[in-house]
Design a protein around this motif. Structure first.
Motif, PDB file in Angstrom:
ATOM      1  N   THR A 146      -9.541   8.834 -11.708  1.00 14.46           N
ATOM      2  CA  THR A 146      -8.560   7.655 -10.834  1.00 14.46           C
ATOM      3  C   THR A 146      -9.017   6.729 -11.077  1.00 14.46           C
ATOM      4  OG1 THR A 146      -8.480  10.116  -9.262  1.00 14.46           O
ATOM      5  CG2 THR A 146      -8.233   8.275  -8.709  1.00 14.46           C
ATOM      6  N   LEU A 147      -8.125   5.827 -10.308  1.00 17.06           N
ATOM      7  CA  LEU A 147      -8.205   3.897 -10.811  1.00 17.06           C
ATOM      8  C   LEU A 147      -7.770   4.079  -9.212  1.00 17.06           C
ATOM      9  CD1 LEU A 147      -6.514   3.488 -14.138  1.00 17.06           C
ATOM     10  CD2 LEU A 147      -8.577   2.576 -13.531  1.00 17.06           C
ATOM     11  N   LEU A 148      -8.407   3.064  -8.715  1.00 18.31           N
ATOM     12  CA  LEU A 148      -7.928   2.677  -7.436  1.00 18.31           C
ATOM     13  C   LEU A 148      -8.457   1.201  -6.890  1.00 18.31           C
ATOM     14  CD1 LEU A 148     -10.901   4.944  -6.794  1.00 18.31           C
ATOM     15  CD2 LEU A 148      -9.811   5.559  -4.928  1.00 18.31           C
ATOM     16  N   THR A 149      -7.664   0.394  -6.190  1.00 25.19           N
ATOM     17  CA  THR A 149      -8.210  -0.757  -6.109  1.00 25.19           C
ATOM     18  C   THR A 149      -8.896  -1.362  -4.639  1.00 25.19           C
ATOM     19  OG1 THR A 149      -6.058  -2.069  -5.602  1.00 25.19           O
ATOM     20  CG2 THR A 149      -6.251  -1.920  -7.979  1.00 25.19           C
ATOM     21  N   LEU A 150      -9.328  -1.407  -4.572  1.00 26.68           N
ATOM     22  CA  LEU A 150     -10.446  -1.453  -3.405  1.00 26.68           C
ATOM     23  C   LEU A 150     -10.429  -2.883  -2.558  1.00 26.68           C
ATOM     24  CD1 LEU A 150     -13.554   0.505  -4.394  1.00 26.68           C
ATOM     25  CD2 LEU A 150     -11.270   1.672  -3.348  1.00 26.68           C
ATOM     26  N   HIS A 151      -9.757  -2.444  -1.411  1.00 23.30           N
ATOM     27  CA  HIS A 151     -10.081  -4.509  -0.816  1.00 23.30           C
ATOM     28  C   HIS A 151     -11.946  -4.203  -0.511  1.00 23.30           C
ATOM     29  CE1 HIS A 151     -10.323  -7.285   2.451  1.00 23.30           C
ATOM     30  NE2 HIS A 151      -9.326  -7.121   2.472  1.00 23.30           N
TER      31      HIS A 151
END
Length: 193
Positions: A146-151
Motif C-alpha cells: 500500500t502506497l499512501l501520501t500523508l499530510h
C-alpha cells in the motif's frame, strides 16, 4: 500485520509527494508489464487500484482538489474555493459526499482486486469523510503493498495510527531525496513480491 509494506509518503505541502507517488506507480506498472510479456501475458488483474487526488487548476491557479478512482477514472470535487460549506480548510469549501461517492468505492473496489493499493492523499480534506476514514482502516488490514501520501502535520487519529503501524514505513520527500525516493520505494515494494 502482513508481510507487505504500508509505505507512507509525507512532506511539506508542494514538496512533491504526488510526483514521487506517480513515479513509483509508473515504474511498478512498467515492471509488471515486462514480467507479463516475459511470461507471455496472463490473467487481467489491475496492477494499481485505489484513489488519487488531483489539483484543479483554473487560469494557472490552484482552486480545488478532486478525488479520482484510479481504475474507472471517475472524479469528484472534494474541495474547491466555490463550494459553499460550513467546513472550510485552507480557503477551500469541503464536500465529503464526493469523497464518499468516488474515493470510498475506489478504495473498497481495490481491496482484493489489485496488486498495489494507492491512497492519495490521507489529509485534511479526505478525513472529513467518516466513510473514507473507515475504508482506509479496512484497506490497511489487508496484506497488500500500500502506497499512501500523508499530510505531514495532521494530528487526525487515522494519520497517527498509520504512523505507528509495525508494517509501516514513513518516508519524507525533501528537495535532496526527491529524485531517488521513488527507486527506494520501488525496491521496498518489489522485495515482498
Amino acid at each position: 500485520m502482513g508481510i507487505h509494506p504500508k509505505i507512507g509518503i509525507t512532506g511539506l505541502p508542494r514538496s512533491g509527494k504526488s510526483a514521487v507517488l506517480d513515479k513509483v506507480v509508473s515504474m511498478v506498472v512498467e515492471a509488471r508489464k515486462e514480467e507479463s510479456r516475459g511470461r507471455g501475458g496472463g490473467g487481467e488483474v489491475n496492477i494499481i487500484g485505489g484513489m488519487r487526488t488531483e489539483a484543479i487548476i483554473e487560469d494557472g491557479e490552484r482552486v480545488g482538489y478532486a478525488c479520482v478512482d484510479i481504475v474507472s477514472g471517475d472524479k469528484g470535487v472534494m474541495a474547491h474555493r466555490e463550494i459553499d460549506s460550513r467546513t472550510r480548510i485552507l480557503g477551500y469549501g469541503i464536500d465529503p459526499s464526493e469523497v464518499d461517492r468516488v474515493g470510498v468505492p475506489a478504495i473498497q473496489n481495490a481491496i482484493g482486486n489489485c496488486e498495489i493499493m494507492v491512497i492519495d492523499e490521507v489529509g485534511k480534506f479526505s478525513v472529513e469523510s467518516e466513510a473514507f476514514v473507515a475504508v482506509v482502516r479496512k484497506a490497511l488490514d489487508h496484506d497488500i503493498p500500500t502506497l499512501l501520501t500523508l499530510h505531514k502535520k495532521s494530528r487526525h487519529p487515522l494519520l497517527q495510527d498509520i504512523r505507528r503501524r509495525d508494517d509501516g514505513r514513513i518516508l519524507e520527500v525533501t528537495p535532496v531525496n526527491r529524485a531517488l525516493l521513488p527507486y527506494k520505494i520501488l525496491r521496498l515494494i518489489l522485495e515482498t513480491h
